[in-house]
Design an enzyme around this catalytic site. Structure first.
Site, short mmCIF file in Angstrom:
data_model
loop_
_atom_site.label_atom_id
_atom_site.label_comp_id
_atom_site.label_asym_id
_atom_site.label_seq_id
_atom_site.Cartn_x
_atom_site.Cartn_y
_atom_site.Cartn_z
CG ASP A 80 3.61 84.92 7.80
OD1 ASP A 80 4.16 86.12 7.18
OD2 ASP A 80 2.68 84.29 7.15
CE LYS B 130 -6.94 79.59 8.26
NZ LYS B 130 -5.55 79.99 8.95
N GLY C 6 -6.09 80.85 1.82
CA GLY C 6 -5.13 80.86 3.02
C GLY C 6 -4.01 80.26 2.74
N GLY C 7 -3.06 80.24 3.65
CA GLY C 7 -1.73 79.58 3.65
C GLY C 7 -1.58 78.02 3.19
CG LEU D 10 -14.55 83.69 3.79
CD1 LEU D 10 -14.29 83.28 5.23
CD2 LEU D 10 -15.37 85.19 4.02
N GLY E 101 -4.75 76.44 1.85
CA GLY E 101 -5.81 76.02 0.89
C GLY E 101 -6.92 76.93 1.19
N PRO E 102 -8.10 76.93 0.56
CG PRO E 102 -9.88 75.63 -0.64
CD PRO E 102 -8.30 75.55 -0.39
CB VAL E 103 -10.51 80.55 3.82
CG1 VAL E 103 -11.06 80.99 5.31
CG2 VAL E 103 -8.99 80.52 4.27
O1 ACK Z 1 -8.95 89.50 4.31
P1 ACK Z 1 -10.16 88.59 4.46
O2 ACK Z 1 -11.38 88.73 4.23
O3 ACK Z 1 -9.78 87.70 5.77
O4 ACK Z 1 -9.23 87.19 3.40
C1 ACK Z 1 -8.87 86.10 4.16
C2 ACK Z 1 -9.15 84.85 3.46
O5 ACK Z 1 -10.01 84.34 4.46
C3 ACK Z 1 -7.85 83.96 3.41
O6 ACK Z 1 -7.33 83.87 4.51
C4 ACK Z 1 -10.30 85.31 5.51
N1 ACK Z 1 -10.54 84.45 6.88
C5 ACK Z 1 -9.75 83.73 7.52
N2 ACK Z 1 -9.97 83.25 8.45
C6 ACK Z 1 -11.30 83.77 8.73
C7 ACK Z 1 -12.32 83.92 9.76
N3 ACK Z 1 -11.76 83.26 10.76
N4 ACK Z 1 -13.36 84.55 9.82
C8 ACK Z 1 -13.34 85.50 8.44
N5 ACK Z 1 -12.56 85.50 7.47
C9 ACK Z 1 -11.53 84.68 7.63
C10 ACK Z 1 -9.15 86.36 5.68
#
Ligand code: ACK
Length: 304
Positions: A150, A53, A34-35, A31, A37-39
């Protein structure tokens, strides 16, 4: 200790189940970054969608944020905070598992040229109210006195019904019962959302979050980013611009052409006024989140 008894149930996942859910951390499931590492997006055998995460390197900083997030968010539960389902800690692997938010982040919904028109006024107001309720919970009702530090559009995720959920507690700070302000020499946060006393002197308090909330609110009503990330000749300074318009009694111009006869103009004006109260330079001039939530539901707001 006593506080630990309040931990909600956090499920421990095996690395095999996480690998299976994410198709072995497939690139197609990623996706974003993130702060710490990868999500990735994943699907559990029962069909439940999750976001995970993964701590990328066991650097001191990443590990600190990982621990902070898990300890904090496991104790917090509110409809406007993203829900932690569990974690996976096995060998070198450290992974946090969350409920999946299908509508991405506010950053994406507001500023992406292909989708930004899809938030209508009712949705925008609902998002502003939800974020305010989430922060009020952190500051006051969680019993922990948490300052997020943040708050920004990319840390606000949207669920199926476009309700906002605050995420990313890696940098959040818990205040003691008597404590209301702290000094830090580790100034973390995002330029543009950081209050002056925090960015310059490292002073953190709940008013730090109030400032960031004000910036977010102005971004949501105006659909404009608070500053230009690429330095064109004239970067947009949303706060300065909003104040200028307010002084001249033209604050609705912040909305540009997106206002029509059906727009709730009084509500929008009230909202912008609250935002401007929050982005004042001196923390003591800013309202508390209790005041903010109250003002957002009242008819009149006086700017001091
Ligand atoms: O704007 P986004 O699509 O929403 O891109 C960032 C990316 O991961 C890096 O942080 C997405 N993300 C983070 N947590 C979640 C979550 N719980 N469900 C869906 N997307 C998420 C975030």
């Amino acid at each position: 200790d006593k506080q630990d008894k309040k931990l909600k149930q956090v499920y421990f996942y095996s690395i095999e189940s996480i690998a299976m859910a994410t198709n072995n951390f497939a690139a197609a499931n990623k996706l974003g970054e993130g702060g710490f590492g990868p999500v990735y997006k994943g699907t559990l055998p029962g069909g439940q969608e999750i976001a995970i995460k993964r701590l990328s390197r066991n650097s001191g900083q990443g590990l600190r944020e990982f621990k902070n997030e898990i300890l904090l968010i496991a104790k917090l539960q509110h409809t406007n905070l993203v829900r932690l389902l569990g974690c996976c800690i096995e060998g070198q692997e450290k992974i946090l598992v969350y409920e999946y938010m299908p509508n991405k982040s506010l950053d994406f919904s507001l500023f992406d040229p292909s989708t930004r028109e899809f938030l209508n006024w009712t949705q925008r107001m609902n998002i502003i109210d939800g974020i305010a309720q989430g922060i009020l919970y952190l500051h006051k009702y969680s019993r922990l006195k948490v300052v997020h530090r943040d708050l920004k559009a990319s840390n606000i995720l949207l669920d199926h019904g476009l309700n906002p959920k605050i995420s990313d507690f890696g940098m959040a700070k818990i205040f003691g019962v008597q404590e209301s302000e702290a000094n830090t020499n580790r100034i973390v946060g995002t330029y543009g959302y950081m209050s002056p006393e925090y960015a310059i002197k490292g002073i953190v308090s709940m008013k730090t979050d109030v400032f960031s909330f004000g910036v977010l609110l102005l971004e949501i009503v105006s659909g404009k980013k608070n500053y230009s990330s690429y330095r064109l000749e004239r970067p947009l300074n949303l706060i300065g611009y909003a104040w200028e318009l307010w002084m001249e009694g033209r604050v609705l111009e912040l909305m540009d052409s997106r206002l029509d006869n059906s727009s709730p103009k009084d509500e929008i004006r009230r909202c912008i006024n609250v935002g401007l109260l929050c982005v004042q330079d001196h923390p003591e001039d800013r309202p508390s989140m209790t005041d903010v939530v109250y003002m957002l539901t009242k008819d009149t707001v006086k700017l001091s």
